[in-house]
Design a protein around this motif. Structure first.
Motif, PDB file in Angstrom:
ATOM      1  N   SER A  13       6.162  11.684   0.400  1.00  0.00           N
ATOM      2  CA  SER A  13       6.328  10.775   1.945  1.00  0.00           C
ATOM      3  C   SER A  13       4.992  10.874   2.663  1.00  0.00           C
ATOM      4  CB  SER A  13       7.447  11.927   2.746  1.00  0.00           C
ATOM      5  OG  SER A  13       8.829  11.486   1.924  1.00  0.00           O
ATOM      6  N   TRP A  14       4.227  11.987   2.680  1.00  0.00           N
ATOM      7  CA  TRP A  14       3.282  12.096   3.424  1.00  0.00           C
ATOM      8  C   TRP A  14       2.244  11.161   2.625  1.00  0.00           C
ATOM      9  CZ3 TRP A  14      -1.471  13.523   1.564  1.00  0.00           C
ATOM     10  CH2 TRP A  14      -1.510  14.514   0.530  1.00  0.00           C
ATOM     11  N   ASN A  15       2.038  10.813   1.401  1.00  0.00           N
ATOM     12  CA  ASN A  15       1.261   9.856   0.941  1.00  0.00           C
ATOM     13  C   ASN A  15       1.549   8.612   1.348  1.00  0.00           C
ATOM     14  OD1 ASN A  15      -0.810  10.923  -1.503  1.00  0.00           O
ATOM     15  ND2 ASN A  15       0.927  12.296  -1.387  1.00  0.00           N
ATOM     16  N   VAL A  16       2.870   8.168   1.242  1.00  0.00           N
ATOM     17  CA  VAL A  16       3.269   6.950   1.643  1.00  0.00           C
ATOM     18  C   VAL A  16       2.633   6.888   3.341  1.00  0.00           C
ATOM     19  CG1 VAL A  16       5.214   5.439   2.164  1.00  0.00           C
ATOM     20  CG2 VAL A  16       5.008   6.691   0.059  1.00  0.00           C
ATOM     21  N   VAL A  17       3.026   7.781   4.044  1.00  0.00           N
ATOM     22  CA  VAL A  17       2.717   7.813   5.483  1.00  0.00           C
ATOM     23  C   VAL A  17       1.110   7.294   5.566  1.00  0.00           C
ATOM     24  CG1 VAL A  17       2.663   9.027   7.641  1.00  0.00           C
ATOM     25  CG2 VAL A  17       4.497   8.966   6.469  1.00  0.00           C
ATOM     26  N   ALA A  18       0.523   8.385   4.661  1.00  0.00           N
ATOM     27  CA  ALA A  18      -0.962   8.328   5.059  1.00  0.00           C
ATOM     28  C   ALA A  18      -1.763   6.812   4.163  1.00  0.00           C
ATOM     29  CB  ALA A  18      -1.651   9.362   4.254  1.00  0.00           C
ATOM     30  N   HIS A  19      -0.824   5.965   3.529  1.00  0.00           N
ATOM     31  CA  HIS A  19      -1.195   5.046   2.788  1.00  0.00           C
ATOM     32  C   HIS A  19      -1.961   4.216   3.877  1.00  0.00           C
ATOM     33  CE1 HIS A  19      -1.588   1.796  -0.023  1.00  0.00           C
ATOM     34  NE2 HIS A  19      -0.934   0.987   0.794  1.00  0.00           N
ATOM     35  N   GLY A  20      -3.172   3.855   3.587  1.00  0.00           N
ATOM     36  CA  GLY A  20      -4.031   2.613   4.460  1.00  0.00           C
ATOM     37  C   GLY A  20      -5.023   3.331   5.312  1.00  0.00           C
TER      38      GLY A  20
ATOM     39  N   HIS B 178      -4.143   6.800  15.237  1.00  0.00           N
ATOM     40  CA  HIS B 178      -3.529   7.330  14.139  1.00  0.00           C
ATOM     41  C   HIS B 178      -2.532   8.669  14.399  1.00  0.00           C
ATOM     42  CE1 HIS B 178      -5.235   3.922  11.762  1.00  0.00           C
ATOM     43  NE2 HIS B 178      -6.305   4.582  12.004  1.00  0.00           N
ATOM     44  N   TRP B 179      -2.419   8.842  15.655  1.00  0.00           N
ATOM     45  CA  TRP B 179      -1.474  10.190  15.825  1.00  0.00           C
ATOM     46  C   TRP B 179      -0.362  10.123  15.180  1.00  0.00           C
ATOM     47  CZ3 TRP B 179       2.829  10.413  18.197  1.00  0.00           C
ATOM     48  CH2 TRP B 179       3.428   9.056  19.203  1.00  0.00           C
ATOM     49  N   PRO B 180       0.460   9.232  14.994  1.00  0.00           N
ATOM     50  CA  PRO B 180       1.719   9.479  14.476  1.00  0.00           C
ATOM     51  C   PRO B 180       1.455  10.079  12.717  1.00  0.00           C
ATOM     52  CG  PRO B 180       1.717   7.300  15.640  1.00  0.00           C
ATOM     53  CD  PRO B 180       0.393   7.828  15.690  1.00  0.00           C
ATOM     54  N   ARG B 181       0.564   9.320  12.276  1.00  0.00           N
ATOM     55  CA  ARG B 181       0.365   9.535  10.990  1.00  0.00           C
ATOM     56  C   ARG B 181      -0.426  11.000  10.657  1.00  0.00           C
ATOM     57  NH1 ARG B 181      -2.261   3.980   8.361  1.00  0.00           N
ATOM     58  NH2 ARG B 181      -0.278   2.905   8.214  1.00  0.00           N
TER      59      ARG B 181
ATOM     60  N   VAL C  66       5.634   8.090  -5.610  1.00  0.00           N
ATOM     61  CA  VAL C  66       4.637   7.254  -5.079  1.00  0.00           C
ATOM     62  C   VAL C  66       4.581   5.802  -6.134  1.00  0.00           C
ATOM     63  CG1 VAL C  66       2.366   6.846  -4.440  1.00  0.00           C
ATOM     64  CG2 VAL C  66       3.604   8.948  -4.107  1.00  0.00           C
ATOM     65  N   ALA C  67       4.483   6.054  -7.311  1.00  0.00           N
ATOM     66  CA  ALA C  67       4.098   4.911  -8.016  1.00  0.00           C
ATOM     67  C   ALA C  67       5.296   3.852  -8.019  1.00  0.00           C
ATOM     68  CB  ALA C  67       3.991   5.358  -9.451  1.00  0.00           C
ATOM     69  N   VAL C  68       6.600   4.435  -7.996  1.00  0.00           N
ATOM     70  CA  VAL C  68       7.777   3.668  -8.113  1.00  0.00           C
ATOM     71  C   VAL C  68       7.812   2.811  -6.547  1.00  0.00           C
ATOM     72  CG1 VAL C  68      10.153   3.640  -7.902  1.00  0.00           C
ATOM     73  CG2 VAL C  68       8.898   4.964  -9.689  1.00  0.00           C
TER      74      VAL C  68
ATOM     75  N   ALA D 201       5.650   0.229  -6.713  1.00  0.00           N
ATOM     76  CA  ALA D 201       6.054  -1.016  -7.454  1.00  0.00           C
ATOM     77  C   ALA D 201       7.020  -1.924  -6.699  1.00  0.00           C
ATOM     78  CB  ALA D 201       6.477  -0.520  -8.925  1.00  0.00           C
ATOM     79  N   LEU D 202       8.009  -0.979  -6.256  1.00  0.00           N
ATOM     80  CA  LEU D 202       9.128  -1.870  -5.549  1.00  0.00           C
ATOM     81  C   LEU D 202       8.959  -2.175  -4.067  1.00  0.00           C
ATOM     82  CD1 LEU D 202      12.060   1.015  -6.518  1.00  0.00           C
ATOM     83  CD2 LEU D 202      11.407  -1.326  -7.437  1.00  0.00           C
ATOM     84  N   VAL D 203       7.955  -1.588  -3.283  1.00  0.00           N
ATOM     85  CA  VAL D 203       7.782  -1.970  -1.639  1.00  0.00           C
ATOM     86  C   VAL D 203       6.504  -2.677  -1.714  1.00  0.00           C
ATOM     87  CG1 VAL D 203       7.784  -1.351   0.395  1.00  0.00           C
ATOM     88  CG2 VAL D 203       9.292   0.108  -1.020  1.00  0.00           C
ATOM     89  N   LEU D 204       5.538  -2.221  -2.444  1.00  0.00           N
ATOM     90  CA  LEU D 204       4.068  -2.826  -2.150  1.00  0.00           C
ATOM     91  C   LEU D 204       3.868  -3.808  -3.217  1.00  0.00           C
ATOM     92  CD1 LEU D 204       2.193   0.849  -1.172  1.00  0.00           C
ATOM     93  CD2 LEU D 204       3.277  -0.973   0.173  1.00  0.00           C
ATOM     94  N   ARG D 205       4.720  -3.880  -4.092  1.00  0.00           N
ATOM     95  CA  ARG D 205       4.679  -4.990  -5.247  1.00  0.00           C
ATOM     96  C   ARG D 205       3.342  -4.449  -6.179  1.00  0.00           C
ATOM     97  NH1 ARG D 205       9.708  -6.493  -5.503  1.00  0.00           N
ATOM     98  NH2 ARG D 205      10.547  -7.415  -3.526  1.00  0.00           N
TER      99      ARG D 205
END
Length: 323
Positions: free
Chosen positions: A18-25, A250-253, A291-293, A296-300
């Protein structure tokens, strides 16, 4: 592995993913974001310490254990980033996350006196194979990597910067040079192996520290993040002027990182107090699959079918560990 330990490790994997997804970008921001992440982690979890076992059995043990662990985590991040600078993201990450639990299992048996059944050993091998496959199924040809900030990876397997190297404009290599190029060892594999050793080092040390000095996982994690704040402060240099801009944007992240990143490892630390590290280390790598799935599913990103297949392999290994 008991059902309780398995639930703890899987919950840790969900927090980690979850935090990897949140921190993405934002991983390319590097040290300023990591500084805020470490500060948020220490500040948000410090009030929890009195309600979760306090400082544990030994203040001296806490200081030594957390201090050494912080150094090992810093070494891990430095080696990981050197790997990203020299090799492709998929190769380094998959090799590191596959090597880490495998070496951890071996060291746990040799150094901590743990024992594994034949079925558990097979489960570990299956999980490691699935994790490596997850990182390599969509591997692309090696490109010249762009320079990255030396501390851009977030502690304990963070959202890593993506490879951004462009296509080469140099003349095509001579035919007689091709065999020599094919024989060269991929630097991503070498750095990935070193990163895996770093992961195994802090995993084994943390298990030893908690068990030897009967430390509280929460106070231990707060101690580690506090030392990391000192490290990041020392390495900020001129980038100190970026701190206010980063936290405003980026305070929410930063807050999400401060809650989820420590929680993911605290749950692992709770699990290794009663469960062999050799079983916990491979099981926690399910976060890589999550994270990999998601990618693939969300970020294509990449092939959904291939990543789901690799995920099934990992789940099969987890099932063997749970028996």
């Amino acid at each position: 592995m008991s059902g309780t330990a398995l639930l703890l490790v899987l919950a840790a994997a969900v927090c980690h993913a979850s935090w990897n997804v949140v921190a993405h970008g934002v991983s390319r921001i590097g040290t300023p974001f990591l500084w805020w992440g470490a500060v948020a982690s220490a500040v948000l979890w410090l009030p929890v310490v009195p309600f979760t076992g306090g400082l544990g059995g030994s203040v001296g043990g806490l200081a030594l254990g957390a201090g050494v662990s912080a150094v090992l985590h810093v070494v891990y991040m430095v080696v990981l980033q050197r790997g990203y600078a020299a090799g492709s993201l998929s190769t380094v990450y998959a090799t590191a996350r596959g090597t880490g639990p495998a070496v951890s299992a071996v060291l746990a048996v040799l150094l901590l006196g743990e024992r594994l059944s034949a079925l558990a050993a097979i489960g570990i091998a299956v999980v490691v194979a699935g994790v490596v496959a997850t990182g390599l199924v969509d591997r692309r040809p090696r490109q010249a990597p762009a320079p990255v900030d030396g501390a851009a990876a977030i502690a304990d397997g963070a959202a890593a910067p993506a490879s951004t190297g462009g296509a080469s404009e140099e003349p095509a290599p001579r035919a007689d040079a091709a065999p020599r190029r094919r024989r060269r060892l991929d630097p991503g594999i070498a750095w990935g192996l070193l990163t895996g050793l770093a992961i195994a080092s802090y995993t084994i040390w943390d298990a030893h520290a908690l068990r030897t000095w009967e430390l509280s996982p929460v106070s231990f994690m707060v101690g580690v993040t506090a030392v990391e704040v000192l490290f990041y402060t020392a390495t900020l240099g001129r980038r100190r002027r970026e701190l206010l801009d980063v936290v405003r944007a980026h305070w929410p992240r930063v807050l999400a990182f401060g809650v989820l990143s420590p929680m993911s490892y605290i749950l692992v630390l709770v699990a290794i107090q009663t469960t062999p590290v050799a079983l916990v280390a491979p099981a926690r790598e399910t976060s890589v699959v999550m994270v990999a799935v998601f990618g693939a599913l969300v970020l294509r990103e990449g092939s959904v079918a291939k990543r789901l297949t690799a995920s099934v392999v990992v789940l099969g290994g987890i099932a063997l560990l749970a028996l």
